[in-house]
Motif scaffolding. Structure first.
Motif, PDB file in Angstrom:
ATOM      1  N   MET A   1     -66.669  -8.618  15.330  1.00 31.84           N
ATOM      2  CA  MET A   1     -66.182  -9.750  14.542  1.00 31.84           C
ATOM      3  C   MET A   1     -65.910  -9.355  13.091  1.00 31.84           C
ATOM      4  SD  MET A   1     -65.972 -12.201  16.688  1.00 31.84           S
ATOM      5  CE  MET A   1     -65.811 -13.647  15.662  1.00 31.84           C
ATOM      6  N   ASP A   2     -65.823  -8.031  12.832  1.00 30.03           N
ATOM      7  CA  ASP A   2     -65.517  -7.622  11.462  1.00 30.03           C
ATOM      8  C   ASP A   2     -64.115  -8.053  11.057  1.00 30.03           C
ATOM      9  OD1 ASP A   2     -67.994  -6.513  11.151  1.00 30.03           O
ATOM     10  OD2 ASP A   2     -67.351  -4.486  11.726  1.00 30.03           O
ATOM     11  N   ARG A   3     -63.195  -7.971  12.013  1.00 30.25           N
ATOM     12  CA  ARG A   3     -61.812  -8.346  11.719  1.00 30.25           C
ATOM     13  C   ARG A   3     -61.307  -9.317  12.792  1.00 30.25           C
ATOM     14  NH1 ARG A   3     -59.481  -4.940   7.942  1.00 30.25           N
ATOM     15  NH2 ARG A   3     -60.728  -3.082   7.424  1.00 30.25           N
ATOM     16  N   PRO A   4     -61.802 -10.560  12.777  1.00 29.10           N
ATOM     17  CA  PRO A   4     -61.399 -11.508  13.843  1.00 29.10           C
ATOM     18  C   PRO A   4     -59.930 -11.899  13.718  1.00 29.10           C
ATOM     19  CG  PRO A   4     -62.621 -12.632  12.133  1.00 29.10           C
ATOM     20  CD  PRO A   4     -62.699 -11.169  11.803  1.00 29.10           C
ATOM     21  N   ASP A   5     -59.330 -12.114  14.869  1.00 26.62           N
ATOM     22  CA  ASP A   5     -57.967 -12.653  14.862  1.00 26.62           C
ATOM     23  C   ASP A   5     -57.965 -13.976  15.603  1.00 26.62           C
ATOM     24  OD1 ASP A   5     -57.956 -12.129  17.589  1.00 26.62           O
ATOM     25  OD2 ASP A   5     -56.967 -10.181  17.332  1.00 26.62           O
ATOM     26  N   ALA A   6     -56.814 -14.581  15.748  1.00 28.94           N
ATOM     27  CA  ALA A   6     -56.718 -15.935  16.314  1.00 28.94           C
ATOM     28  C   ALA A   6     -57.272 -16.016  17.723  1.00 28.94           C
ATOM     29  CB  ALA A   6     -55.259 -16.404  16.279  1.00 28.94           C
ATOM     30  N   SER A   7     -57.187 -14.916  18.469  1.00 31.97           N
ATOM     31  CA  SER A   7     -57.664 -14.952  19.860  1.00 31.97           C
ATOM     32  C   SER A   7     -59.175 -15.040  19.957  1.00 31.97           C
ATOM     33  CB  SER A   7     -57.154 -13.719  20.606  1.00 31.97           C
ATOM     34  OG  SER A   7     -57.708 -12.534  20.029  1.00 31.97           O
ATOM     35  N   ASP A   8     -59.881 -14.779  18.853  1.00 29.50           N
ATOM     36  CA  ASP A   8     -61.342 -14.855  18.868  1.00 29.50           C
ATOM     37  C   ASP A   8     -61.876 -16.280  18.699  1.00 29.50           C
ATOM     38  OD1 ASP A   8     -61.928 -12.062  19.130  1.00 29.50           O
ATOM     39  OD2 ASP A   8     -61.244 -11.816  17.048  1.00 29.50           O
ATOM     40  N   PHE A   9     -60.985 -17.241  18.426  1.00 33.02           N
ATOM     41  CA  PHE A   9     -61.417 -18.624  18.151  1.00 33.02           C
ATOM     42  C   PHE A   9     -60.950 -19.573  19.250  1.00 33.02           C
ATOM     43  CE2 PHE A   9     -61.295 -16.510  14.071  1.00 33.02           C
ATOM     44  CZ  PHE A   9     -62.470 -16.932  13.464  1.00 33.02           C
ATOM     45  N   THR A  10     -61.782 -20.534  19.554  1.00 31.64           N
ATOM     46  CA  THR A  10     -61.375 -21.597  20.471  1.00 31.64           C
ATOM     47  C   THR A  10     -60.522 -22.607  19.714  1.00 31.64           C
ATOM     48  OG1 THR A  10     -63.371 -22.867  20.004  1.00 31.64           O
ATOM     49  CG2 THR A  10     -63.447 -21.349  21.873  1.00 31.64           C
ATOM     50  N   PRO A  11     -59.701 -23.388  20.404  1.00 34.63           N
ATOM     51  CA  PRO A  11     -58.891 -24.414  19.719  1.00 34.63           C
ATOM     52  C   PRO A  11     -59.785 -25.451  19.040  1.00 34.63           C
ATOM     53  CG  PRO A  11     -58.077 -24.016  21.944  1.00 34.63           C
ATOM     54  CD  PRO A  11     -59.400 -23.307  21.835  1.00 34.63           C
ATOM     55  N   GLY A  12     -59.345 -25.956  17.880  1.00 34.57           N
ATOM     56  CA  GLY A  12     -60.087 -26.990  17.175  1.00 34.57           C
ATOM     57  C   GLY A  12     -60.136 -28.288  17.972  1.00 34.57           C
ATOM     58  N   GLN A  13     -61.243 -28.981  17.888  1.00 32.93           N
ATOM     59  CA  GLN A  13     -61.420 -30.249  18.595  1.00 32.93           C
ATOM     60  C   GLN A  13     -61.758 -31.349  17.595  1.00 32.93           C
ATOM     61  OE1 GLN A  13     -60.968 -30.582  21.923  1.00 32.93           O
ATOM     62  NE2 GLN A  13     -60.467 -28.387  22.049  1.00 32.93           N
ATOM     63  N   ARG A  14     -61.115 -32.497  17.751  1.00 28.25           N
ATOM     64  CA  ARG A  14     -61.413 -33.651  16.910  1.00 28.25           C
ATOM     65  C   ARG A  14     -62.213 -34.674  17.710  1.00 28.25           C
ATOM     66  NH1 ARG A  14     -58.661 -34.390  12.193  1.00 28.25           N
ATOM     67  NH2 ARG A  14     -57.026 -32.858  11.705  1.00 28.25           N
ATOM     68  N   PHE A  15     -63.169 -35.309  17.062  1.00 29.14           N
ATOM     69  CA  PHE A  15     -63.912 -36.369  17.737  1.00 29.14           C
ATOM     70  C   PHE A  15     -64.270 -37.445  16.709  1.00 29.14           C
ATOM     71  CE2 PHE A  15     -67.126 -33.485  16.155  1.00 29.14           C
ATOM     72  CZ  PHE A  15     -68.129 -34.305  15.682  1.00 29.14           C
ATOM     73  N   THR A  16     -64.453 -38.654  17.202  1.00 29.12           N
ATOM     74  CA  THR A  16     -64.782 -39.803  16.347  1.00 29.12           C
ATOM     75  C   THR A  16     -66.063 -40.441  16.865  1.00 29.12           C
ATOM     76  OG1 THR A  16     -62.451 -40.235  15.886  1.00 29.12           O
ATOM     77  CG2 THR A  16     -63.992 -42.041  15.469  1.00 29.12           C
ATOM     78  N   THR A  17     -67.048 -40.617  15.983  1.00 30.44           N
ATOM     79  CA  THR A  17     -68.280 -41.286  16.401  1.00 30.44           C
ATOM     80  C   THR A  17     -68.064 -42.789  16.492  1.00 30.44           C
ATOM     81  OG1 THR A  17     -68.998 -41.369  14.091  1.00 30.44           O
ATOM     82  CG2 THR A  17     -69.756 -39.505  15.422  1.00 30.44           C
ATOM     83  N   GLU A  18     -67.479 -43.356  15.460  1.00 30.14           N
ATOM     84  CA  GLU A  18     -67.116 -44.779  15.448  1.00 30.14           C
ATOM     85  C   GLU A  18     -65.871 -44.961  14.599  1.00 30.14           C
ATOM     86  OE1 GLU A  18     -71.371 -47.180  15.830  1.00 30.14           O
ATOM     87  OE2 GLU A  18     -70.314 -47.124  13.927  1.00 30.14           O
ATOM     88  N   LYS A  19     -65.065 -45.904  14.968  1.00 32.74           N
ATOM     89  CA  LYS A  19     -63.936 -46.265  14.135  1.00 32.74           C
ATOM     90  C   LYS A  19     -64.429 -47.149  12.987  1.00 32.74           C
ATOM     91  CE  LYS A  19     -60.476 -45.951  17.806  1.00 32.74           C
ATOM     92  NZ  LYS A  19     -59.410 -46.652  18.564  1.00 32.74           N
ATOM     93  N   ALA A  20     -63.566 -47.355  12.004  1.00 33.53           N
ATOM     94  CA  ALA A  20     -63.923 -48.170  10.837  1.00 33.53           C
ATOM     95  C   ALA A  20     -62.905 -49.305  10.688  1.00 33.53           C
ATOM     96  CB  ALA A  20     -63.964 -47.308   9.578  1.00 33.53           C
ATOM     97  N   PRO A  21     -62.957 -50.285  11.582  1.00 37.22           N
ATOM     98  CA  PRO A  21     -61.952 -51.359  11.542  1.00 37.22           C
ATOM     99  C   PRO A  21     -62.117 -52.264  10.331  1.00 37.22           C
ATOM    100  CG  PRO A  21     -63.665 -51.878  13.130  1.00 37.22           C
ATOM    101  CD  PRO A  21     -63.935 -50.476  12.666  1.00 37.22           C
ATOM    102  N   ALA A  22     -61.010 -52.782   9.866  1.00 37.94           N
ATOM    103  CA  ALA A  22     -61.025 -53.732   8.753  1.00 37.94           C
ATOM    104  C   ALA A  22     -61.183 -55.148   9.290  1.00 37.94           C
ATOM    105  CB  ALA A  22     -59.738 -53.619   7.949  1.00 37.94           C
ATOM    106  N   LEU A  23     -61.626 -56.040   8.429  1.00 36.08           N
ATOM    107  CA  LEU A  23     -61.738 -57.447   8.811  1.00 36.08           C
ATOM    108  C   LEU A  23     -60.352 -58.053   8.991  1.00 36.08           C
ATOM    109  CD1 LEU A  23     -64.540 -58.546   6.326  1.00 36.08           C
ATOM    110  CD2 LEU A  23     -64.750 -58.339   8.804  1.00 36.08           C
ATOM    111  N   PRO A  24     -60.199 -58.982   9.921  1.00 38.95           N
ATOM    112  CA  PRO A  24     -58.894 -59.614  10.104  1.00 38.95           C
ATOM    113  C   PRO A  24     -58.559 -60.548   8.946  1.00 38.95           C
ATOM    114  CG  PRO A  24     -60.541 -60.682  11.488  1.00 38.95           C
ATOM    115  CD  PRO A  24     -61.210 -59.478  10.873  1.00 38.95           C
ATOM    116  N   ASN A  25     -57.323 -60.453   8.466  1.00 40.31           N
ATOM    117  CA  ASN A  25     -56.824 -61.361   7.428  1.00 40.31           C
ATOM    118  C   ASN A  25     -57.832 -61.496   6.281  1.00 40.31           C
ATOM    119  OD1 ASN A  25     -55.057 -63.196   6.177  1.00 40.31           O
ATOM    120  ND2 ASN A  25     -55.857 -64.946   7.316  1.00 40.31           N
TER     121      ASN A  25
END
Length: 290
Positions: A1-25
């Motif tokens: 891992m002295d000189r890592p390239d793109a093949s050494d990494f897994t694809p990035g993952q996004r996740f959401t614990t909770e959304k932040a909805p606004a109040l209606p009107n």
């Protein structure tokens, strides 16, 4: 891992614990029809002079609107099922305004009022001498009092049984940190220590039962100009996702059943307006912080 390239990494993952909805009107700019009534009798009949000919009757017309996606208590305080249609017995308790706003074009006004579905007949008033009054000073007995309430959910009122129903816990899947907004408040002259109130409760599923996992109640004291408020939520249960929320504003801290509010909410008789009116709360630009 002295000189890592793109093949050494897994694809990035996004996740959401909770959304932040606004109040209606939340700024109350979207409106719908509220109390509408043409030429409602205001106070009793009265004579034009000292001659006992009672041919004067003041009247008031209402063409109000209320915020969309919010419930209110007008069905109770301005019930058209009242036996005696008069401003003493029928008063709107929630309506939007354009002259008292924090920003935008509209805010909402909540008002404590007197109402009566079985109001007595108002005796005619004979003028006693100059200066002749332009209204009847006769103040009838008004049986009930109520705080104006605005909340998420649904409200119904039965004029036959004098019972009200609140469905004020709405689906909500997030856990906010606080409720924030701006308000003005003028207490009733008969109760100068009264305050408005903002209530928020977050519910979660605890062992198959809906229970409060966080709550806040903030009292809104006298304020002649728009003032910021915040209601910080304190979570007493951890690791439980939100499933519901209760959010309510009221023009008096003395809220409860019809009987409880009739005993504790203060209003003052105003013969000129032909109404019993109390504390008034204006709110605008409310939000949830996460």
């Amino acid at each position: 891992m002295d000189r890592p390239d793109a093949s050494d990494f897994t694809p990035g993952q996004r996740f959401t614990t909770e959304k932040a909805p606004a109040l209606p009107n939340s700024d109350f700019e979207d409106r719908k029809s509220g109390v509408v009534y043409d030429r409602l009798p205001s106070g009793g009949r009265y004579s034009q002079t000292e001659v006992a000919i009672y041919n004067w009757q003041n009247r008031e017309s209402f063409s109000q609107q209320v915020p969309q996606k919010w419930a209110n208590t007008n069905a109770k305080t301005f019930s058209t099922r009242a036996s005696n249609h008069n401003t003493w017995y029928m008063q709107p308790s929630v309506f939007t305004v354009s002259d008292e706003v924090k920003s935008g074009e509209f805010a909402v006004c909540l008002r404590s009022v007197g109402f009566d579905l079985s109001g007595e007949d108002i005796p005619d008033y004979a003028q006693t001498g100059r200066p002749y009054l332009q209204y009847s000073p006769v103040v009838p007995h008004v049986a009930c009092r109520a705080a104006g309430k605005l909340f998420l959910g649904e409200y119904s009122f039965s004029a036959f049984s004098m019972e009200e129903s609140y469905k004020d816990v709405v689906d909500w899947k997030s856990r906010p940190r606080s409720l924030n907004g701006f308000y003005k408040y003028v207490p009733s002259p008969d109760s100068p220590s009264d305050t408005g109130v903002a209530i928020i409760e977050i519910y979660g599923d605890v062992g198959g039962e809906l229970q409060v996992i966080a709550s806040a109640r903030t009292y809104l004291p006298i304020a002649n100009s728009y003032t910021a408020f915040t209601a910080p939520l304190s979570y007493t249960r951890f690791g439980i996702k939100a499933s519901g929320m209760r959010l309510m504003f009221a023009s008096s801290a003395s809220i409860g059943t019809i009987a409880e509010e009739s005993a504790s909410v203060f209003v003052s008789a105003d013969p000129v307006k032909g109404a019993s009116l109390g504390s008034t709360l204006w709110i605008d630009n409310i939000s949830l912080a996460y």
